[in-house]
Scaffold this active site. Sequence first.
Site, PDB file in Angstrom:
ATOM      1  N   SER A  66       0.765  -1.097  -0.107  1.00 26.78           N
ATOM      2  CA  SER A  66      -0.161  -0.066   0.088  1.00 26.78           C
ATOM      3  C   SER A  66       0.743   1.356   0.031  1.00 26.78           C
ATOM      4  O   SER A  66       2.129   1.384   0.639  1.00 26.78           O
ATOM      5  CB  SER A  66      -0.964   0.091   1.145  1.00 26.78           C
ATOM      6  OG  SER A  66      -1.908  -0.929   1.119  1.00 26.78           O
ATOM      7  N   GLN A  67       0.375   2.251  -0.618  1.00 29.36           N
ATOM      8  CA  GLN A  67       0.652   3.575  -0.344  1.00 29.36           C
ATOM      9  C   GLN A  67       0.964   4.020   1.113  1.00 29.36           C
ATOM     10  O   GLN A  67       0.203   3.953   1.681  1.00 29.36           O
ATOM     11  CB  GLN A  67      -0.062   4.656  -1.027  1.00 29.36           C
ATOM     12  CG  GLN A  67       0.387   6.023  -1.006  1.00 29.36           C
ATOM     13  CD  GLN A  67      -0.906   6.850  -1.471  1.00 29.36           C
ATOM     14  OE1 GLN A  67      -1.974   6.380  -1.714  1.00 29.36           O
ATOM     15  NE2 GLN A  67      -0.333   8.426  -1.686  1.00 29.36           N
TER      16      GLN A  67
END
Length: 217
Positions: free
Chosen positions: A64-65
Amino acid sequence: MDTNPRAYERSRMVELQIRSRGISNPRILAAMRDIPRHLFIPPPYNTSAYEDAPLPIGNGQTISQPYIVALMTELLDPRPGDRVLEIGAGSGYQAAILSMLVQHVTTIERIPAVADLARANLAELGFNNVSVIVGDGTQGYPEDAPYDGIMITAATPEIPQPLIDQLADGGRLVAPVGGREIQELITLARKGDSMERSSHGGVRFVPLIGEFGWGNT
Ligand code: SAH
């Protein structure tokens, strides 16, 4: 010798991507400054580890970011004595962040090769309060229930009932809920028999594939 590789890139990541967007919990900021995100990303994308983006980790999955990891962690409101369940271990980065903030993390991953990657990464960094389980996380993991916090890190059409059932009184659940392409970040907080639900903006996650998610296809 550089004893803390890429610490400067990490502190820039925390300032420019996370603190500037409103995440203020000092324990979360410290954990994100500490954990070497680049170790959770296989080459060649590891060179981009501190950019403002999700990245491929193999097997069609992503890490994930960083901002989304920080936001979901803040929404989970982790406390030092908590026992937490994560669905979708991926390469183990979110589990590593959580493991610095709570007592114990159980994380479930459906793809065995991805679970092995998470285990190897967490072992290399010496985290011994995380269990990585291979299985269908939409069914939860009753063996360690109830959980003070549950975080789903894959997109689900609705929150799987087994996870709601495994949430402790006072517990918080965070999940991307919606379509296969775009979802809304949802939190549920259990207060006795009632659930408080709130919404925290749009996100994009890979699908949660399992009995109480998008089905086993
Ligand atoms: N938490 C990760 C992001 C993982 S991406 C991080 O720290 O960056 C989502 C992961 O969920 C993928 O690895 C995918 O294989 C896994 N997944 C999808 N459906 C699942 C299910 N039913 N149970 C467990 N894991 C699942």
